[in-house]
Design a protein around this motif. Sequence first.
Motif, short mmCIF file in Angstrom:
data_model
loop_
_atom_site.label_atom_id
_atom_site.label_comp_id
_atom_site.label_asym_id
_atom_site.label_seq_id
_atom_site.Cartn_x
_atom_site.Cartn_y
_atom_site.Cartn_z
N PHE A 1 -1.10 3.86 14.34
CA PHE A 1 0.17 4.38 13.85
C PHE A 1 0.06 5.89 13.65
O PHE A 1 -0.82 6.35 12.91
N LEU A 2 0.91 6.64 14.34
CA LEU A 2 0.93 8.10 14.20
C LEU A 2 1.95 8.50 13.16
O LEU A 2 3.12 8.14 13.25
N GLU A 3 1.48 9.22 12.14
CA GLU A 3 2.39 9.74 11.11
C GLU A 3 2.09 11.22 10.93
O GLU A 3 0.99 11.59 10.49
N GLY A 4 3.04 12.04 11.33
CA GLY A 4 2.81 13.49 11.29
C GLY A 4 1.68 13.84 12.24
O GLY A 4 1.72 13.54 13.42
N HIS A 5 0.62 14.46 11.69
CA HIS A 5 -0.54 14.84 12.49
C HIS A 5 -1.73 13.91 12.27
O HIS A 5 -2.86 14.27 12.54
N ILE B 1 -3.44 10.02 12.89
CA ILE B 1 -3.43 8.71 13.55
C ILE B 1 -4.21 7.74 12.67
O ILE B 1 -5.29 8.07 12.17
N GLU B 2 -3.62 6.57 12.45
CA GLU B 2 -4.30 5.53 11.66
C GLU B 2 -4.88 4.50 12.61
O GLU B 2 -4.16 3.95 13.46
N CYS B 3 -6.17 4.26 12.48
CA CYS B 3 -6.85 3.26 13.31
C CYS B 3 -6.27 1.88 13.00
O CYS B 3 -6.09 1.53 11.84
N PRO B 4 -5.97 1.09 14.05
CA PRO B 4 -5.39 -0.23 13.81
C PRO B 4 -6.37 -1.24 13.23
O PRO B 4 -5.96 -2.28 12.73
N LEU B 5 -7.66 -0.94 13.25
CA LEU B 5 -8.67 -1.91 12.81
C LEU B 5 -8.94 -1.85 11.31
O LEU B 5 -8.86 -2.84 10.61
N HIS B 6 -9.29 -0.65 10.80
CA HIS B 6 -9.65 -0.55 9.38
C HIS B 6 -8.83 0.49 8.62
O HIS B 6 -9.20 0.89 7.52
N GLN B 7 -7.77 0.99 9.22
CA GLN B 7 -6.83 1.93 8.60
C GLN B 7 -7.44 3.29 8.24
O GLN B 7 -6.89 4.01 7.41
N GLY B 8 -8.56 3.63 8.86
CA GLY B 8 -9.07 4.99 8.72
C GLY B 8 -8.13 5.94 9.44
O GLY B 8 -7.40 5.53 10.34
N ARG B 9 -8.13 7.20 9.03
CA ARG B 9 -7.21 8.17 9.64
C ARG B 9 -7.95 9.40 10.14
O ARG B 9 -8.95 9.81 9.55
N PHE B 10 -7.40 9.97 11.21
CA PHE B 10 -7.93 11.21 11.80
C PHE B 10 -6.79 12.21 11.95
O PHE B 10 -5.65 11.83 12.25
N ASP B 11 -7.10 13.50 11.81
CA ASP B 11 -6.16 14.56 12.12
C ASP B 11 -6.20 14.75 13.64
O ASP B 11 -7.26 15.09 14.19
N VAL B 12 -5.07 14.54 14.31
CA VAL B 12 -5.06 14.60 15.78
C VAL B 12 -5.25 16.02 16.30
O VAL B 12 -5.60 16.21 17.46
N ARG B 13 -5.04 17.02 15.45
CA ARG B 13 -5.20 18.42 15.88
C ARG B 13 -6.67 18.79 16.05
O ARG B 13 -7.01 19.60 16.89
N SER B 14 -7.54 18.17 15.25
CA SER B 14 -8.95 18.55 15.25
C SER B 14 -9.90 17.38 15.48
O SER B 14 -11.08 17.59 15.77
N ALA C 1 8.09 11.07 21.78
CA ALA C 1 8.12 11.89 20.57
C ALA C 1 7.54 11.12 19.38
O ALA C 1 7.86 9.95 19.18
N ASP C 2 6.68 11.80 18.63
CA ASP C 2 6.09 11.24 17.41
C ASP C 2 5.41 9.90 17.66
O ASP C 2 5.52 8.97 16.86
N ASP C 3 4.68 9.83 18.79
CA ASP C 3 3.98 8.59 19.14
C ASP C 3 2.69 8.94 19.87
O ASP C 3 2.38 10.11 20.09
N VAL C 4 1.95 7.92 20.22
CA VAL C 4 0.64 8.07 20.88
C VAL C 4 0.59 7.13 22.07
O VAL C 4 1.15 6.04 22.03
N ILE C 5 -0.07 7.58 23.17
CA ILE C 5 -0.31 6.72 24.31
C ILE C 5 -1.79 6.82 24.67
O ILE C 5 -2.45 7.81 24.35
#
Length: 105
Positions: A57-61, A63-76, A17-21
């Motif tokens: 790091f997954l927060e809500g929808h 995901i934050e990239c561990p390398l440069h902290q860019g973020r993506f919406d996991v839904r799209s 729950a509330d995580d990524v694999i």
Amino acid sequence: MDTIEWIDATAMGDVPADDVIGILVAGRDIALYNAGGEIFATDNICTHGHARLCEGFLEGHEIECPLHQGRFDVRSGQPSCAPVTEALRSYPVRIEGGRVLLALD
């Protein structure tokens, strides 16, 4: 008529729950996200730098990239903050009998 080929990826219970694999499905490195009880799937490699998103790091929808902290919406797969500008490929997900099925093409 096109028919979608659904590939059995893993058990629903394997995605905390509330995580990524990260998993390998049909030779592809895929990130599976459990965001609020819903499962989403994208490519696992960041489009900005060669980092595995399953280590982020997954927060809500998002995901934050561990390398440069860019973020993506996991839904799209769409980028939601710098430095990422290119979307991730996202995949349709279906849950059947407690299994996570993906449509990769």
